[in-house]
Design an enzyme around this catalytic site. Sequence first.
Site, short mmCIF file in Angstrom:
data_model
loop_
_atom_site.label_atom_id
_atom_site.label_comp_id
_atom_site.label_asym_id
_atom_site.label_seq_id
_atom_site.Cartn_x
_atom_site.Cartn_y
_atom_site.Cartn_z
N ASP A 141 34.75 80.12 43.88
CA ASP A 141 35.43 80.71 42.72
C ASP A 141 36.21 79.62 41.98
OD1 ASP A 141 34.59 83.32 43.22
OD2 ASP A 141 36.29 83.71 44.56
N PRO A 142 36.35 79.74 40.66
CA PRO A 142 37.11 78.73 39.91
C PRO A 142 38.52 78.51 40.45
CG PRO A 142 35.86 80.08 38.39
CD PRO A 142 35.70 80.71 39.75
#
Length: 310
Positions: free
Chosen positions: A50-51
């Site tokens: 995930d970012p």
Amino acid sequence: MPVGPPSSPSPLTSGLLYVDKPAGLSSHDIVSVVRRAARSRRVGHAGTLDPFATGLLVLAIGPCTRLLPYLVGEPKVYEAVIRFGHETDSDDATGEPTRTVAPPPVEQLTESGNAVRLAAEAGLTGRIAQIPPAFSAKHVDGVRAYALARKGRHVHLPPVDIAVFGWEWLQGSADRLHTRIRCGSGTYIRALARDLGRALGSAAHCESLRRVASGPAHVADAVAWSMLGPGAIADGAVTLRSPLAALGAVAHQPLDAEQLRDLRHGRPLRATVGGERAALLRDGQVVAMAVRSGSDRWQPRVVLLGDDAS
């Protein structure tokens, strides 16, 4: 006649790269950076992050991308800070609060073992069914769930089977638990944080997340993304890794020149080592993956040779 200095070895143009991803960048952002660093479009990853998460991203460059399905990617090891008090629509700190409940008793979070034991008792260890976060890459009628969630659409995702091998208590406070989680592929740590909060009679989300290992790959061996300037891999400033250690328990069989020609022409090769699968090597480099065919032959499945092999 005079002899000049020995030439430097050519940089590897195919292999693995471990990158320590910073927060705020997507896995696709890192792939784009690595493509420029390798001066190659042939870059793939062995699992996204995930970012908002940091840590280990395993990438393959060049012909080595064909080995991605063969890499050992379990167990995944994450370090997470779970914050209690409210849930969010994304199950992490980037989302909007959706439910607020007082944190659980402080001793459950500050005494080593309590929250970990409760997680096991709550059914969050072993083979479990997990409902993925609404903000995830799962498909709903052909559309990514996060795309629907961003539009304010209600997203209902069916549970998926995952494996959680264990929780380890690292540190706790009145409203936070720092834990290390070992799990299988496809596990959403954000969803574990959400479900742990509910199991403890509270609400929770994943405040921070770091992947430290994926199978034999470890973030301690990763390079910082800031080292991956244009051409850094192609020019040899950043060295690629052999995929051999990441292929797990497979046989290793070196090939001579004649066997290499047979491999190029798709012929079965005589097996000189045991096992059901083998990495076929030339000068220590993986040139193919093969499976047992009969009692004494290897049948190539993935071949990494170029037209210049001899």
